[in-house]
Write a protein that holds these residues in place. Structure first.
Motif, PDB file in Angstrom:
ATOM      1  N   ARG A 134      45.957  29.282  70.571  1.00 13.51           N
ATOM      2  CA  ARG A 134      47.236  29.913  70.232  1.00 13.51           C
ATOM      3  C   ARG A 134      47.496  29.785  68.725  1.00 13.51           C
ATOM      4  N   GLU A 138      47.975  32.755  66.159  1.00  7.71           N
ATOM      5  CA  GLU A 138      49.209  32.850  65.366  1.00  7.71           C
ATOM      6  C   GLU A 138      48.907  32.983  63.875  1.00  7.71           C
ATOM      7  N   GLU A 139      47.864  32.289  63.425  1.00  7.33           N
ATOM      8  CA  GLU A 139      47.488  32.382  62.005  1.00  7.33           C
ATOM      9  C   GLU A 139      47.095  33.821  61.654  1.00  7.33           C
ATOM     10  N   LYS A 142      50.111  36.053  61.514  1.00  7.40           N
ATOM     11  CA  LYS A 142      50.827  35.838  60.248  1.00  7.40           C
ATOM     12  C   LYS A 142      50.119  36.585  59.117  1.00  7.40           C
ATOM     13  N   ASN A 145      50.770  40.157  59.315  1.00  6.52           N
ATOM     14  CA  ASN A 145      52.196  40.474  59.381  1.00  6.52           C
ATOM     15  C   ASN A 145      52.570  41.118  60.715  1.00  6.52           C
ATOM     16  N   GLN A 147      53.880  39.158  63.268  1.00  3.80           N
ATOM     17  CA  GLN A 147      54.673  38.169  64.019  1.00  3.80           C
ATOM     18  C   GLN A 147      55.839  38.785  64.782  1.00  3.80           C
ATOM     19  N   GLU A 148      56.459  39.781  64.166  1.00  2.00           N
ATOM     20  CA  GLU A 148      57.641  40.349  64.828  1.00  2.00           C
ATOM     21  C   GLU A 148      57.283  41.156  66.079  1.00  2.00           C
ATOM     22  N   TYR A 149      55.988  41.503  66.220  1.00  2.00           N
ATOM     23  CA  TYR A 149      55.567  42.287  67.389  1.00  2.00           C
ATOM     24  C   TYR A 149      54.854  41.425  68.423  1.00  2.00           C
ATOM     25  N   ARG A 150      54.796  40.135  68.170  1.00  2.00           N
ATOM     26  CA  ARG A 150      54.033  39.179  68.984  1.00  2.00           C
ATOM     27  C   ARG A 150      54.165  39.428  70.493  1.00  2.00           C
ATOM     28  N   GLN A 152      55.544  42.056  72.068  1.00  3.62           N
ATOM     29  CA  GLN A 152      55.694  43.451  72.510  1.00  3.62           C
ATOM     30  C   GLN A 152      54.409  43.966  73.163  1.00  3.62           C
ATOM     31  N   GLN A 204      39.561  39.169  50.960  1.00  3.55           N
ATOM     32  CA  GLN A 204      39.819  38.217  49.885  1.00  3.55           C
ATOM     33  C   GLN A 204      40.248  36.843  50.399  1.00  3.55           C
ATOM     34  N   GLN A 205      41.114  36.847  51.402  1.00  3.86           N
ATOM     35  CA  GLN A 205      41.651  35.555  51.826  1.00  3.86           C
ATOM     36  C   GLN A 205      40.761  34.851  52.837  1.00  3.86           C
ATOM     37  N   LEU A 206      40.071  35.614  53.686  1.00  4.74           N
ATOM     38  CA  LEU A 206      39.224  34.964  54.686  1.00  4.74           C
ATOM     39  C   LEU A 206      37.757  34.981  54.282  1.00  4.74           C
TER      40      LEU A 206
END
Lengths: 263, 385
Positions: A134, A138-139, A142, A145, A147-150, A152, A204-206
């Motif tokens: 989980r 969740e990471e 995030k 972006n 999270q707000e649809y998690r 739905q 870039q980040q991962l």
């Protein structure tokens, strides 16, 4: 993400044909660790076949696939996740009646260490593993972006968001090589800008190497480190976006001067 | 003034002693609500204060924070104030602050220390013609490796600290007139600033707490703490004075869902906030159901201050609880508005739900300073042209 000199994927003299139709002809390419590598070309050029070969769906008649220094023999689609290769599809392949979070969690299957007994008895080790899965999901929510649809249902989301969920699910497997088959197909301008930004973020980040097929040349030119142009199963040009835009053969044979001027 | 109410720091120390295990703060992170007691918050803030002291932070220095609220940012802001420093904030949400605006603020404000949420925010920092003593960041990305020795991860701040100089908030004596927070805004060639001392904030909080009978049972919901003058000026000191729970949503985008879960008793917003939340309900009312249609018509009558029939009142009573729960307002005791007053129609909408909006506070008095040529020349090269 800086591009490393280390080659992560190499295709050597790949030939693929279906019956009398030659789809790929002596195709060779090298993808370096950390780059965004784009494959462009007109419809029928063989782009999707390349992705399907890298993903193990098609087996070429001849040639070699070398991934992370290992020559892949008898390579099948089921082997890809174990090698760290994930993909998204041109047409969405999601569980539409499941939530966004549950869809992302399905991408964690290989990373999970469940046993049937552990799950039935709800052992502490199983619960701990559930928490870890989980957390990882969740990471990713995030990062993209979402999270707000998690909670739905995927079916209730716009097409652009569903594409992002598919990307999230592919990332859940923690791949080192991500294949994106027309990630912007069917999107409007702002959705394209959005997904392009997330592709860059993932790279870039991962530190994930991206191999992408895309028809929107403006986006390809904007975000790619390296571009290969394919025509009738053959590579006609390759280089940086700048080099591709100045390549005479590409200009006359595929892109057309006007298209590049417009860009 | 009671001794414990001399500064925001003494208030924190007071609650950590009087009600150590009571929850001070909740924050949703990666889908989970996490909480910290007053004792936990005090300990973390003291550790940050000791670490910052080791990094040379001193009385009267400025520390710019550009981050959404979270436990580390809250603790660091309290640590800064405990060391006699001033927390500088930009009057704009982090989500909407573009890199060039951020750099422009840095070039003009020249804070002594900076805290950013993500390392990514520091891209192009080399274009600045000044560098702060230290920049701390909370989340690292693999985007760039910063070779600068003045850019440090916030978690290293604690790890590297040997806590040789332990800062005890209970023994910390601050001047009540010391500036605690300042908000900054750069507009064309002007620097706009509003500053609040510990005593200003506590005086405002006392007024608010007394007027609305707030106590430690309240559940306050704060979305934009570090980018909203209203939140810092009213909610923040009231939280520390009354000792209630401060709830911070996961992100600005999840605030409506998170508020639904928390169901706060105390909220503060602007006229835009209340209008946006009102719109949420209109968007969700099913347009094809006769009962919903009737409710809608009754709402329009209420908004236009027309006389309501018995059926209208009945439909309000049917929908009221569902809507309050949908908005996370079912336990709401005090709803404050700051800034411009809400429109009458919006006020009537909330009134139909039994929610009374209280206008609170005065407009922030922004002090304006004209930027001189030397300040304009210190702007990053990219923003001059």
């Amino acid at each position: 993400m800086s591009v490393s000199p280390v080659v992560l994927l190499e295709l050597k003299a790949i030939n693929l044909s279906f019956g009398s139709s030659q789809v790929l002809n002596q195709l060779s390419l090298e993808v370096r660790e950390g780059e965004i590598y784009s494959l462009i070309g007109p419809n029928g050029a063989g782009k999707s076949s390349v992705i399907n070969i890298i993903n193990g769906i098609y087996q070429p008649q001849s040639g070699q696939i070398i991934f992370a220094g290992q020559v892949l023999h008898n390579y099948k689609a089921k082997d890809a996740p174990y090698l760290g290769i994930a993909r998204t599809f041109q047409n969405l392949a999601l569980f539409k009646q499941m939530s966004v979070l549950d869809n992302v969690l399905t991408g964690r299957v290989l990373k999970s260490h469940h046993s049937l007994l552990g799950a039935l008895l709800s052992l502490p080790s199983t619960r701990k593993d559930d928490d870890l899965q989980r957390l990882k999901a969740e990471e990713i929510l995030k990062l993209l972006n979402l999270q707000e649809y998690r909670d739905q249902l995927v079916s209730s989301l716009s097409y652009g968001l569903q594409k992002r969920v598919e990307l999230a699910r592919a990332l859940a497997a923690e791949p080192k090589f991500l294949l994106l088959d027309e990630p912007m197909a069917g999107m409007n301008h702002s959705e394209k800008q959005n997904i392009a930004k997330f592709i860059q973020t993932i790279n870039q980040q991962l530190g994930i190497t991206i191999f992408m097929i895309e028809h929107d040349l403006a986006v390809v030119m904007d975000i790619s480190d390296h571009i290969v142009v394919l025509d009738y199963g053959k590579k006609i040009a390759e280089g940086t976006p700048q080099q591709i835009q100045e390549h005479p053969e590409v200009l006359s044979a595929y892109l057309g001067t006007q298209a590049l001027e417009a860009h | 003034m009671s001794d414990y109410a001399r500064s925001l720091i003494s208030l924190l120390a007071y609650h950590a002693t009087a009600r150590p295990d009571a929850i001070a703060l909740r924050h949703k992170k990666l889908g989970l609500w996490q909480h910290w007691s007053w004792k936990n918050l005090l300990e973390l803030s003291e550790r940050y204060a000791s670490a910052l002291y080791e990094y040379g932070f001193q009385n009267k220095q400025t520390f710019l924070i550009v981050s959404a609220p979270n436990i580390d940012v809250v603790a660091i802001s309290l640590a800064i104030q405990a060391l006699g420093g001033e927390v500088q904030l930009i009057d704009q949400s982090v989500d909407t602050l573009k890199t060039e605006d951020f750099l422009r603020h840095l070039a003009i404000l020249k804070p002594d220390y900076i805290l950013v949420e993500e390392l990514e925010q520091l891209v192009s920092i080399e274009t600045l013609r000044y560098h702060p003593i230290y920049i701390f960041y909370i989340e690292q990305s693999k985007l760039s490796t910063f070779e600068y020795d003045y850019v440090i991860a916030a978690d290293k701040l604690l790890k590297n600290s040997n806590e040789k100089y332990r800062i005890d908030f209970k023994k910390t004596q601050l001047e009540p007139a010391q500036i605690a927070f300042s908000f900054e805004r750069i507009e064309s060639n002007q620097r706009l600033r509003v500053q609040y001392s510990h005593q200003d904030l506590i005086a405002e909080a006392k007024h608010l707490v007394q007027n609305h009978h707030l106590d430690h049972h309240e559940e306050a919901f704060v979305t934009r703490a570090f980018s909203s003058v209203g939140h810092i000026r009213y909610l923040w000191p009231s939280w520390l004075l009354a000792g209630f729970n401060l709830n911070i949503p996961e992100t600005l985008n999840t605030r409506d869902q998170d508020r639904q879960i928390i169901s706060p008793t105390l909220i503060l917003g602007t006229n835009e906030t209340y209008a946006r939340v009102e719109q949420l309900i209109y968007n969700r009312l099913p347009s094809d159901k006769w009962l919903a249609k009737h409710y809608w018509h009754a709402l329009q009558k209420q908004k236009n201050e027309e006389k309501l029939s018995l059926i209208d009142k009945f439909s309000f009573s049917l929908f009221k609880q569902v809507i309050l729960e949908e908005l996370g307002f079912s336990h709401l005791k005090v709803a404050l508005t700051v800034g411009q007053p809400v429109k009458l129609a919006t006020r009537n909408f909330y009134q139909s739900l039994g929610v009374k909006l209280h206008e609170w506070g005065e407009y922030a008095e922004w002090q304006s300073t004209q930027l001189d040529n030397s300040q304009l020349h210190s702007l990053p090269i990219t923003t001059i042209t």
